[in-house]
Design an enzyme around this catalytic site. Structure first.
Site, PDB file in Angstrom:
ATOM      1  CD  GLU A   1     -28.405 -40.636  -5.328  1.00  0.00           C
ATOM      2  OE1 GLU A   1     -29.508 -40.119  -5.583  1.00  0.00           O
ATOM      3  OE2 GLU A   1     -27.989 -40.863  -4.177  1.00  0.00           O
ATOM      4  CG  ASN A   2     -33.154 -43.967  -9.148  1.00  0.00           C
ATOM      5  OD1 ASN A   2     -32.997 -42.861  -8.638  1.00  0.00           O
ATOM      6  ND2 ASN A   2     -34.329 -44.521  -9.300  1.00  0.00           N
TER       7      ASN A   2
END
Lengths: 223, 244, 223, 244
Positions: free
Chosen positions: A49-50
């Site tokens: 996600e990052n």
């Protein structure tokens, strides 16, 4: 004592269903373990996600670069073909249906595919992270989990009693005892440990297990 | 047209009490530690700024950066996706005591709301959180037979971000996963202050490699050897330093 | 014959109001001319819809790179500090309020700031480009235009009769005869050519010109 | 995991009659001329694909690329912001004769609708077109006292784009303003086919410089010396070549 799979064995079983070339997001914690068990000859591309696509495994201790981490804040490594991007592009990949598989943990999964995995109730500080996003968009949303809670209560239930993460989103559950699909609002049993009877499995499952053809043997290596 | 600010104190001097401040970073990567600590220094010297609303994925880690801001009592409200932390307990304690407000937002929705703020999109629909407690009170609509939740843009008075290279016009690049929310926050804040590891003259960044175009950046301040939050926390750093 | 400014002179006048460090989008065609008249010592940064910020003027004939063009499809050049980006980021700059000034042409401007500049009616193929986006978001939306149409009809009107580009969006109009602000639903005359009387100016203007303090002389160099 | 396709004919072989196809490019920059011409070759040989819906900023320039597609009669509908053209007249004539459909979309709304399609956002609100003919029939809502128009996402079956460098995983970079809509279209199409000037092994593109991550790309085909549409048009090129 009933036989059951270890977490590593559950992760191994889930890894066998990831096709070559699949784009995969593994939830933080236990699901991250799935990456270790990619079958030889198959290459999955992992998304975090990052903002990284195509990263590699953990670096040697001491070689960590803490700007190169996954969503679980664990250090990862570069591989040829890695790409960096910002959080909006990252969740465009998630929400836009570009991931082939997301594998998550669960507190409860309901027979209609509802998932509860972010909150055990109103106590403490609520925290959701990317779980509510991940359950939407990925072509397959799979759960890996112990078949029952620590105090023996079913995690596969008729309807979730804990706060929901998503509605009707789970497609398959890999548990310590079985592989169960969510299909047309019902649990369909695909595989079970050979050592456990159908009745015993049903007894620790909170909703009816339906059959649709033969039930396979859930056979995994010692790990 | 030179957006360089000579030092950190000057860079954060204009942030008033009650401001809404987006702060870049995810976990230990990308946090503009020196800008945050400059803000703490100002607060310790002047009593201001306080009553801040902070927008970040987390509610601080360890005892530096955002965690230190909260420990100082400068923060009135947090907007984040994952505020839970074993260390520090300060957010948890203040939250349970009703001393700090929390707006919990799913991570992808947080990113998209910030982008929407920067892109002039006042509202959008997302499948995320439909049917959950976090959708409570929000309008729902169906498109092509699927239900979606309406979410609003998120804007801020200031953004504090950490970039790798910045030119004098404010064009920025980032370092690996330290990019995360920062390019979005730069778009969504009325004033964006970037600490850059390396300031270069215009032309020092290949136009193809610019991640944040200078139009989104108000000022840059060079911090040549920035602290990395995770590294600080593994060394159990505190800000301000605990004197033994 | 009434004296009037040339297009170059109108563009020159508009350029005088662009502050140092301003981010500016110039509509295609006539407005592009404004870039030529930046006052010495001031630096504007030009934005073009097709994904460039901070580009320079036209290249030498024969030196064009046709991948380096503006929204009017004219070749431009790189300058130190140029940035490339995609169309969604480009219009995030526009719609998100990041431009200081947008300067556009007009068929009609109404006293409430409505602009008509994209369609002369249902004939032919309609084409809008980025005009409807540009009129929203920029902090100042200015128009440069002849004061009247080719057949002498007012372009500053009570309300637009042509299809609108945007509602209440124009803040200032630079014409061949005057500089007019849109303020609280009225035209406010700021400057006019010294050679034209207020009555004569009113006669070729389709809505009442209000006064708010002294009217300046619109004086521009020979160009 | 190797997304390379050996030749253009194979790359476009799967596009069926009636498909919705996003095509990158703005004016003369960024048009995937060779991919488009491969589609025309297939049509001339097999009569397919036809009845296409094409999404591009324009409706073709000159007598190559999209203009040539329209001239061949392969296009049923155009979705664009600026379809007007002095040359060719073919779109104008077909449009006025009712033989081709047009959905006219403001340029920024077109870009955002395509991004929304790629990002899983079914609808969003924009100030653009409010109060104009192009907002007719669309829902309107007020946020913070300002009126906005609701717009829907735009998706496609295929995207045909031109990139500069592509690695075997489909990571892409672009060349200057040839980038334009292509990164958005890559996100919004079920299958994205990129012609790349240079195909490289994974690792051949710095991870910081990737503009389109490979997850958005289905296949790449190397076209080492691609034609530039504006250059073709200035030479009055026609496709297929007009034999004298």
């Amino acid at each position: 004592m009933t036989p059951k799979l270890t977490n590593a064995q559950i992760a191994w079983r889930a890894a066998q269903d990831i096709a070559d070339g699949a784009y995969v997001n593994l939830g933080i914690g236990f699901p991250e373990m799935v990456a270790r068990f990619q079958p030889p000859g198959r290459q999955a591309i992992f998304h975090t996600e990052n903002g990284i696509l195509g990263f590699g495994g953990a670096p040697e201790p001491g070689a960590e670069d803490w700007d190169l981490i996954n969503a679980g804040k664990k250090a990862v490594t570069l591989k040829p073909g890695t790409a960096f991007f910002h959080h909006a592009d990252s969740f465009a990949m998630v929400r836009g249906g570009h991931l082939d598989v997301a594998i998550l943990g669960a507190y409860q999964v309901a027979q209609n595919g509802d998932l509860a995995n972010w909150s055990t109730g109103p106590k403490g500080v609520p925290a959701v992270g990317g779980a509510m996003d991940l359950v939407h968009g990925a072509k397959r949303v799979a759960v890996i989990t112990d078949h029952v809670t620590k105090d023996g209560k079913p995690k596969l239930v008729q309807s979730c009693t804990l706060p929901l993460t998503g509605v009707g989103c789970v497609t398959r559950v890999y548990t310590s005892l079985a592989v169960v699909d969510v299909q047309d609002g019902r649990f369909v049993l695909r595989e079970k440990l050979p050592a456990i009877s159908l009745d015993d499995l049903q007894a620790v499952t909170g909703a009816r297990l339906h059959l649709d053809g033969a039930v396979g043997d859930l056979v995994v290596p010692e790990l | 047209m030179d957006k360089r600010i000579p030092n950190l104190a000057t860079a954060v001097a204009g942030i008033p009490d009650g401001a809404t401040v987006m702060i870049g970073g995810f976990g230990g990567s990308g946090a503009p530690i020196e800008l945050i600590h400059a803000l703490i220094d100002r607060y310790l010297a002047t009593g201001s700024p306080k009553g801040l609303t902070i927008i970040n994925n987390n509610a601080g880690n360890g005892h530096v950066g955002i965690a230190a801001l909260i420990e100082q009592g400068m923060v009135r409200k947090m907007v984040c996706s994952f505020p839970r932390s074993a260390d520090p307990r300060v957010f948890t304690e203040k939250y349970l005591a009703g001393e700090i407000e929390l707006e919990l937002v799913p991570q992808g929705t947080l990113a998209e709301r910030i982008r929407a703020g920067g892109a002039g999109i006042p509202a959008f629909y997302t499948p995320t959180s439909y049917g959950t407690d976090l959708a409570r009170g929000k309008p729902v609509a169906e498109f092509d037979g699927r239900p979606y939740v309406q979410e609003r843009w998120l804007k801020a008075d200031f953004a504090l971000i950490k970039a790798e290279t910045g030119d004098h016009y404010g064009n920025l690049t980032y370092r690996m996963a330290a990019r995360n929310f920062s390019p979005l926050m730069a778009m969504a804040a009325a004033r964006t202050i970037a600490q850059v590891t390396q300031a270069v003259a215009p032309g020092g960044i290949d136009p193809e490699h610019v991640v944040t175009p200078g139009i989104f950046v108000s000022s840059i301040v060079e911090v040549a050897n920035p602290a990395q939050e995770e590294v600080l926390n593994r060394a159990d750093a505190h800000y301000p330093k605990v004197t033994a």
